[in-house]
Design an enzyme around this catalytic site. Structure first.
Site, PDB file in Angstrom:
ATOM      1  N   HIS A   1       0.835  -1.212   0.000  1.00  0.00           N
ATOM      2  CA  HIS A   1       0.000   0.000   0.000  1.00  0.00           C
ATOM      3  C   HIS A   1       0.867   1.259   0.000  1.00  0.00           C
ATOM      4  O   HIS A   1       0.668   2.166  -0.830  1.00  0.00           O
ATOM      5  CB  HIS A   1      -0.902  -0.035   1.239  1.00  0.00           C
ATOM      6  CG  HIS A   1      -1.736   1.184   1.449  1.00  0.00           C
ATOM      7  ND1 HIS A   1      -3.100   1.193   1.252  1.00  0.00           N
ATOM      8  CD2 HIS A   1      -1.423   2.440   1.874  1.00  0.00           C
ATOM      9  CE1 HIS A   1      -3.582   2.394   1.527  1.00  0.00           C
ATOM     10  NE2 HIS A   1      -2.576   3.176   1.916  1.00  0.00           N
ATOM     11  N   GLU A   2       1.847   1.323   0.894  1.00  0.00           N
ATOM     12  CA  GLU A   2       2.664   2.542   1.002  1.00  0.00           C
ATOM     13  C   GLU A   2       3.560   2.726  -0.223  1.00  0.00           C
ATOM     14  O   GLU A   2       3.780   3.859  -0.680  1.00  0.00           O
ATOM     15  CB  GLU A   2       3.492   2.511   2.286  1.00  0.00           C
ATOM     16  CG  GLU A   2       2.682   2.432   3.572  1.00  0.00           C
ATOM     17  CD  GLU A   2       1.647   3.528   3.717  1.00  0.00           C
ATOM     18  OE1 GLU A   2       1.793   4.604   3.084  1.00  0.00           O
ATOM     19  OE2 GLU A   2       0.662   3.316   4.453  1.00  0.00           O
TER      20      GLU A   2
ATOM     21  N   ASP B   1     -24.330 -37.947 -15.656  1.00  0.00           N
ATOM     22  CA  ASP B   1     -24.123 -36.545 -16.023  1.00  0.00           C
ATOM     23  C   ASP B   1     -25.294 -36.032 -16.862  1.00  0.00           C
ATOM     24  O   ASP B   1     -26.072 -36.805 -17.425  1.00  0.00           O
ATOM     25  CB  ASP B   1     -22.822 -36.389 -16.817  1.00  0.00           C
ATOM     26  CG  ASP B   1     -21.595 -36.728 -15.996  1.00  0.00           C
ATOM     27  OD1 ASP B   1     -21.658 -36.626 -14.758  1.00  0.00           O
ATOM     28  OD2 ASP B   1     -20.568 -37.105 -16.600  1.00  0.00           O
TER      29      ASP B   1
ATOM     30  N   ALA C   1     -13.657 -34.003  -8.578  1.00  0.00           N
ATOM     31  CA  ALA C   1     -14.709 -34.709  -7.851  1.00  0.00           C
ATOM     32  C   ALA C   1     -15.805 -33.728  -7.456  1.00  0.00           C
ATOM     33  O   ALA C   1     -15.622 -32.510  -7.483  1.00  0.00           O
ATOM     34  CB  ALA C   1     -14.125 -35.397  -6.627  1.00  0.00           C
TER      35      ALA C   1
ATOM     36  N   ASP D   1      -1.035 -11.470 -16.307  1.00  0.00           N
ATOM     37  CA  ASP D   1      -0.334 -12.465 -17.108  1.00  0.00           C
ATOM     38  C   ASP D   1      -0.300 -11.961 -18.548  1.00  0.00           C
ATOM     39  O   ASP D   1      -1.328 -11.598 -19.113  1.00  0.00           O
ATOM     40  CB  ASP D   1      -1.069 -13.802 -17.020  1.00  0.00           C
ATOM     41  CG  ASP D   1      -0.323 -14.937 -17.688  1.00  0.00           C
ATOM     42  OD1 ASP D   1       0.237 -15.783 -16.972  1.00  0.00           O
ATOM     43  OD2 ASP D   1      -0.310 -14.985 -18.937  1.00  0.00           O
TER      44      ASP D   1
END
Length: 479
Positions: A188-189, A412, A365, A297
């Protein structure tokens, strides 16, 4: 790229309704998680876009290149002061930085240079420096100071410019490596010493400021390390942890001043578990690690790997988005201009959302919901009862179709409920009739692949195709 819009989220006629499934609705809601700007009001305050917030945080218009100079790189020096004749504020009781402070301050500097065109070179002895570090213990009257935390001065050509000062009486300042708030304070500083302001007109020691004094809704730790206000003010939850690097609005702000560093992580980077970034805030080694970061990135094929967590997670690969990772809320974000291609969920019931790149999404999972969005995506549900959501014909076209790589028949589901808004869907066996709103499953026994075709109403040709490894039945399709 902007946020993935193919889930009909920009069309009022496709708003949530009884027609759509709970899985579709969960994705739809998640895509609106922390919507901002565009005239929105949040928490009774005007919502700022990333660019608006960046302009607000850089409103002093100062940098080490001068006043009103934007997008220009800077080669800066820094120094850990060994002694001083005085401290600009009048505070006293100077103490030089200890080894742990030096290490953490250098990591904070590195986190700024990762995202912007800044280089930092350490100097010693009698050499002057752009940014300096020192501790104090007493106020101007010589009394022990236990109230303040730290402060710093903007760039410029004046006595004390770029200096940063830290209260050595605070344990998180003395031992910043073991207390996350210390690292956050250094970052921050340093932000101030580079030209960044608080998101609002407030300062420590000036009255009793609170989030009520925020100029705009996104003024919190979730969006900016330059803020004073906790992430809970904007609906996030870090469970007592703190980020130590620039957040999503800080990245945009510092890049406004110095330009974006396009050499940072141009290869195939992994964030989270199995990280190869060499950055502690991007790296998880076990499930107790609290990841709090905004990713910058510059290229490559990149992956969010959150496989080591058992919590229910929500992972969004769109730039400007936030994810709920490792039991926290809104703790991972993607900076403007960044593309992350792949995501790996954990063992909980996760929601994974792709972007317009060709994503690889792995649920792991748990009973997961996967939405690839536009692009030719490869989807792995993993163990559990998984649902693969499609929101429009743009999500998987004949020219750029998805692969569902591990479909489990009878377990599914493939969710086409969003298409009901154009009319009820029906199955056909061998060919389409031309009426539209028709679904056909085509089994390729030789290759063990099911082709799922859909002819939308109002379309002259069939342009929706999903290819499924394994056999799917009509009962596996939510229509």
């Amino acid at each position: 790229m902007g946020k993935n819009l193919s889930l009909r989220q920009d069309d009022a006629q496709h708003a949530l309704s009884a027609n759509t499934s709970s899985a579709y609705n969960s994705v739809y809601d998640f895509l609106r998680y922390h919507d901002r700007g565009d005239g929105l009001t949040v928490n009774g305050k005007t919502s700022y876009s990333i660019d608006q917030a960046a302009a607000q945080i850089t409103r002093e218009n100062v940098s080490w290149n001068g006043t009103n100079v934007f997008g220009k790189s800077a080669n800066l020096t820094f120094k850990f002061l060994q002694s001083v004749s005085s401290i600009p504020s009048g505070d006293t009781g100077f103490v030089k930085f200890n080894a742990e402070q030096i290490e953490q301050a250098k990591l904070s500097l590195q986190s700024w240079s990762d995202v912007a065109n800044l280089t930092f070179t350490e100097v010693t002895g009698n050499k002057s420096a752009n940014i300096t570090f020192g501790n104090y213990t007493r106020d101007a009257s010589g009394n022990l100071d236990y109230g303040t935390q730290a402060y710093a001065y903007y760039p410029g050509n004046y006595q004390g410019a770029g200096s940063s000062w830290y209260n050595y009486n605070q344990s998180n300042i003395r031992n910043p490596g073991s207390e996350e708030y210390g690292r956050q304070t250094f970052t921050h500083e340093i932000g101030h010493a580079l030209g960044l302001a608080h998101p609002g007109e407030y300062n420590a020691g000036e009255g009793d400021p609170s989030y009520n004094d925020a100029v705009y809704a996104e003024d919190s730790y979730q969006f900016s390390i330059m803020s004073y206000w906790g992430e809970n003010e904007t609906g996030a939850d870090y469970n007592g942890h703190y980020g130590g690097a620039p957040m999503i609005d800080d990245i945009a702000a510092i890049q406004r001043l110095y330009g974006a560093n396009m050499t940072t992580r141009t290869g195939d980077s992994v964030y989270g578990f199995n990280s190869n970034t060499d950055r502690d805030f991007y790296t998880a080694t076990d499930s107790s690690k609290a990841l709090i970061f905004s990713v910058w990135d510059a290229g490559g094929t990149d992956t969010f790997d959150f496989s080591g967590y058992s919590n229910n997670q929500r992972i969004n690969l769109n730039e400007g988005s936030f994810s709920d990772v490792g039991g926290l809320k809104g703790n991972v974000s993607i900076a403007h201009g960044v593309t992350i291609e792949n995501a790996i969920g954990g063992s909980g019931n996760d929601i994974l959302v792709g972007n317009s790149a060709d994503n690889i999404l792995q649920g792991g999972a748990g009973n997961d919901v996967l939405y690839g969005g536009a692009g030719a995506d490869t989807l792995y549900g993993g163990a559990g009862r998984d649902t693969f959501v499609y929101g429009s014909g743009q999500d998987s076209t004949v020219a750029a179709y998805d692969w569902i790589a591990d479909f489990q028949k009878g377990i599914d589901k493939i969710d086409l409920s969003a298409f009901r808004n154009e009319g009820q869907l029906s199955f056909v066996q061998d060919q389409f009739t031309g009426k539209g709103q028709e679904v056909m499953l085509q089994w390729d026994a030789a290759n063990s692949i099911t082709n799922l075709w859909l002819h939308e109403a109002g379309h002259s040709s069939v342009d929706f195709l999903v290819r499924i490894v394994g056999q799917a039945a009509q009962s596996d399709i939510i229509v």
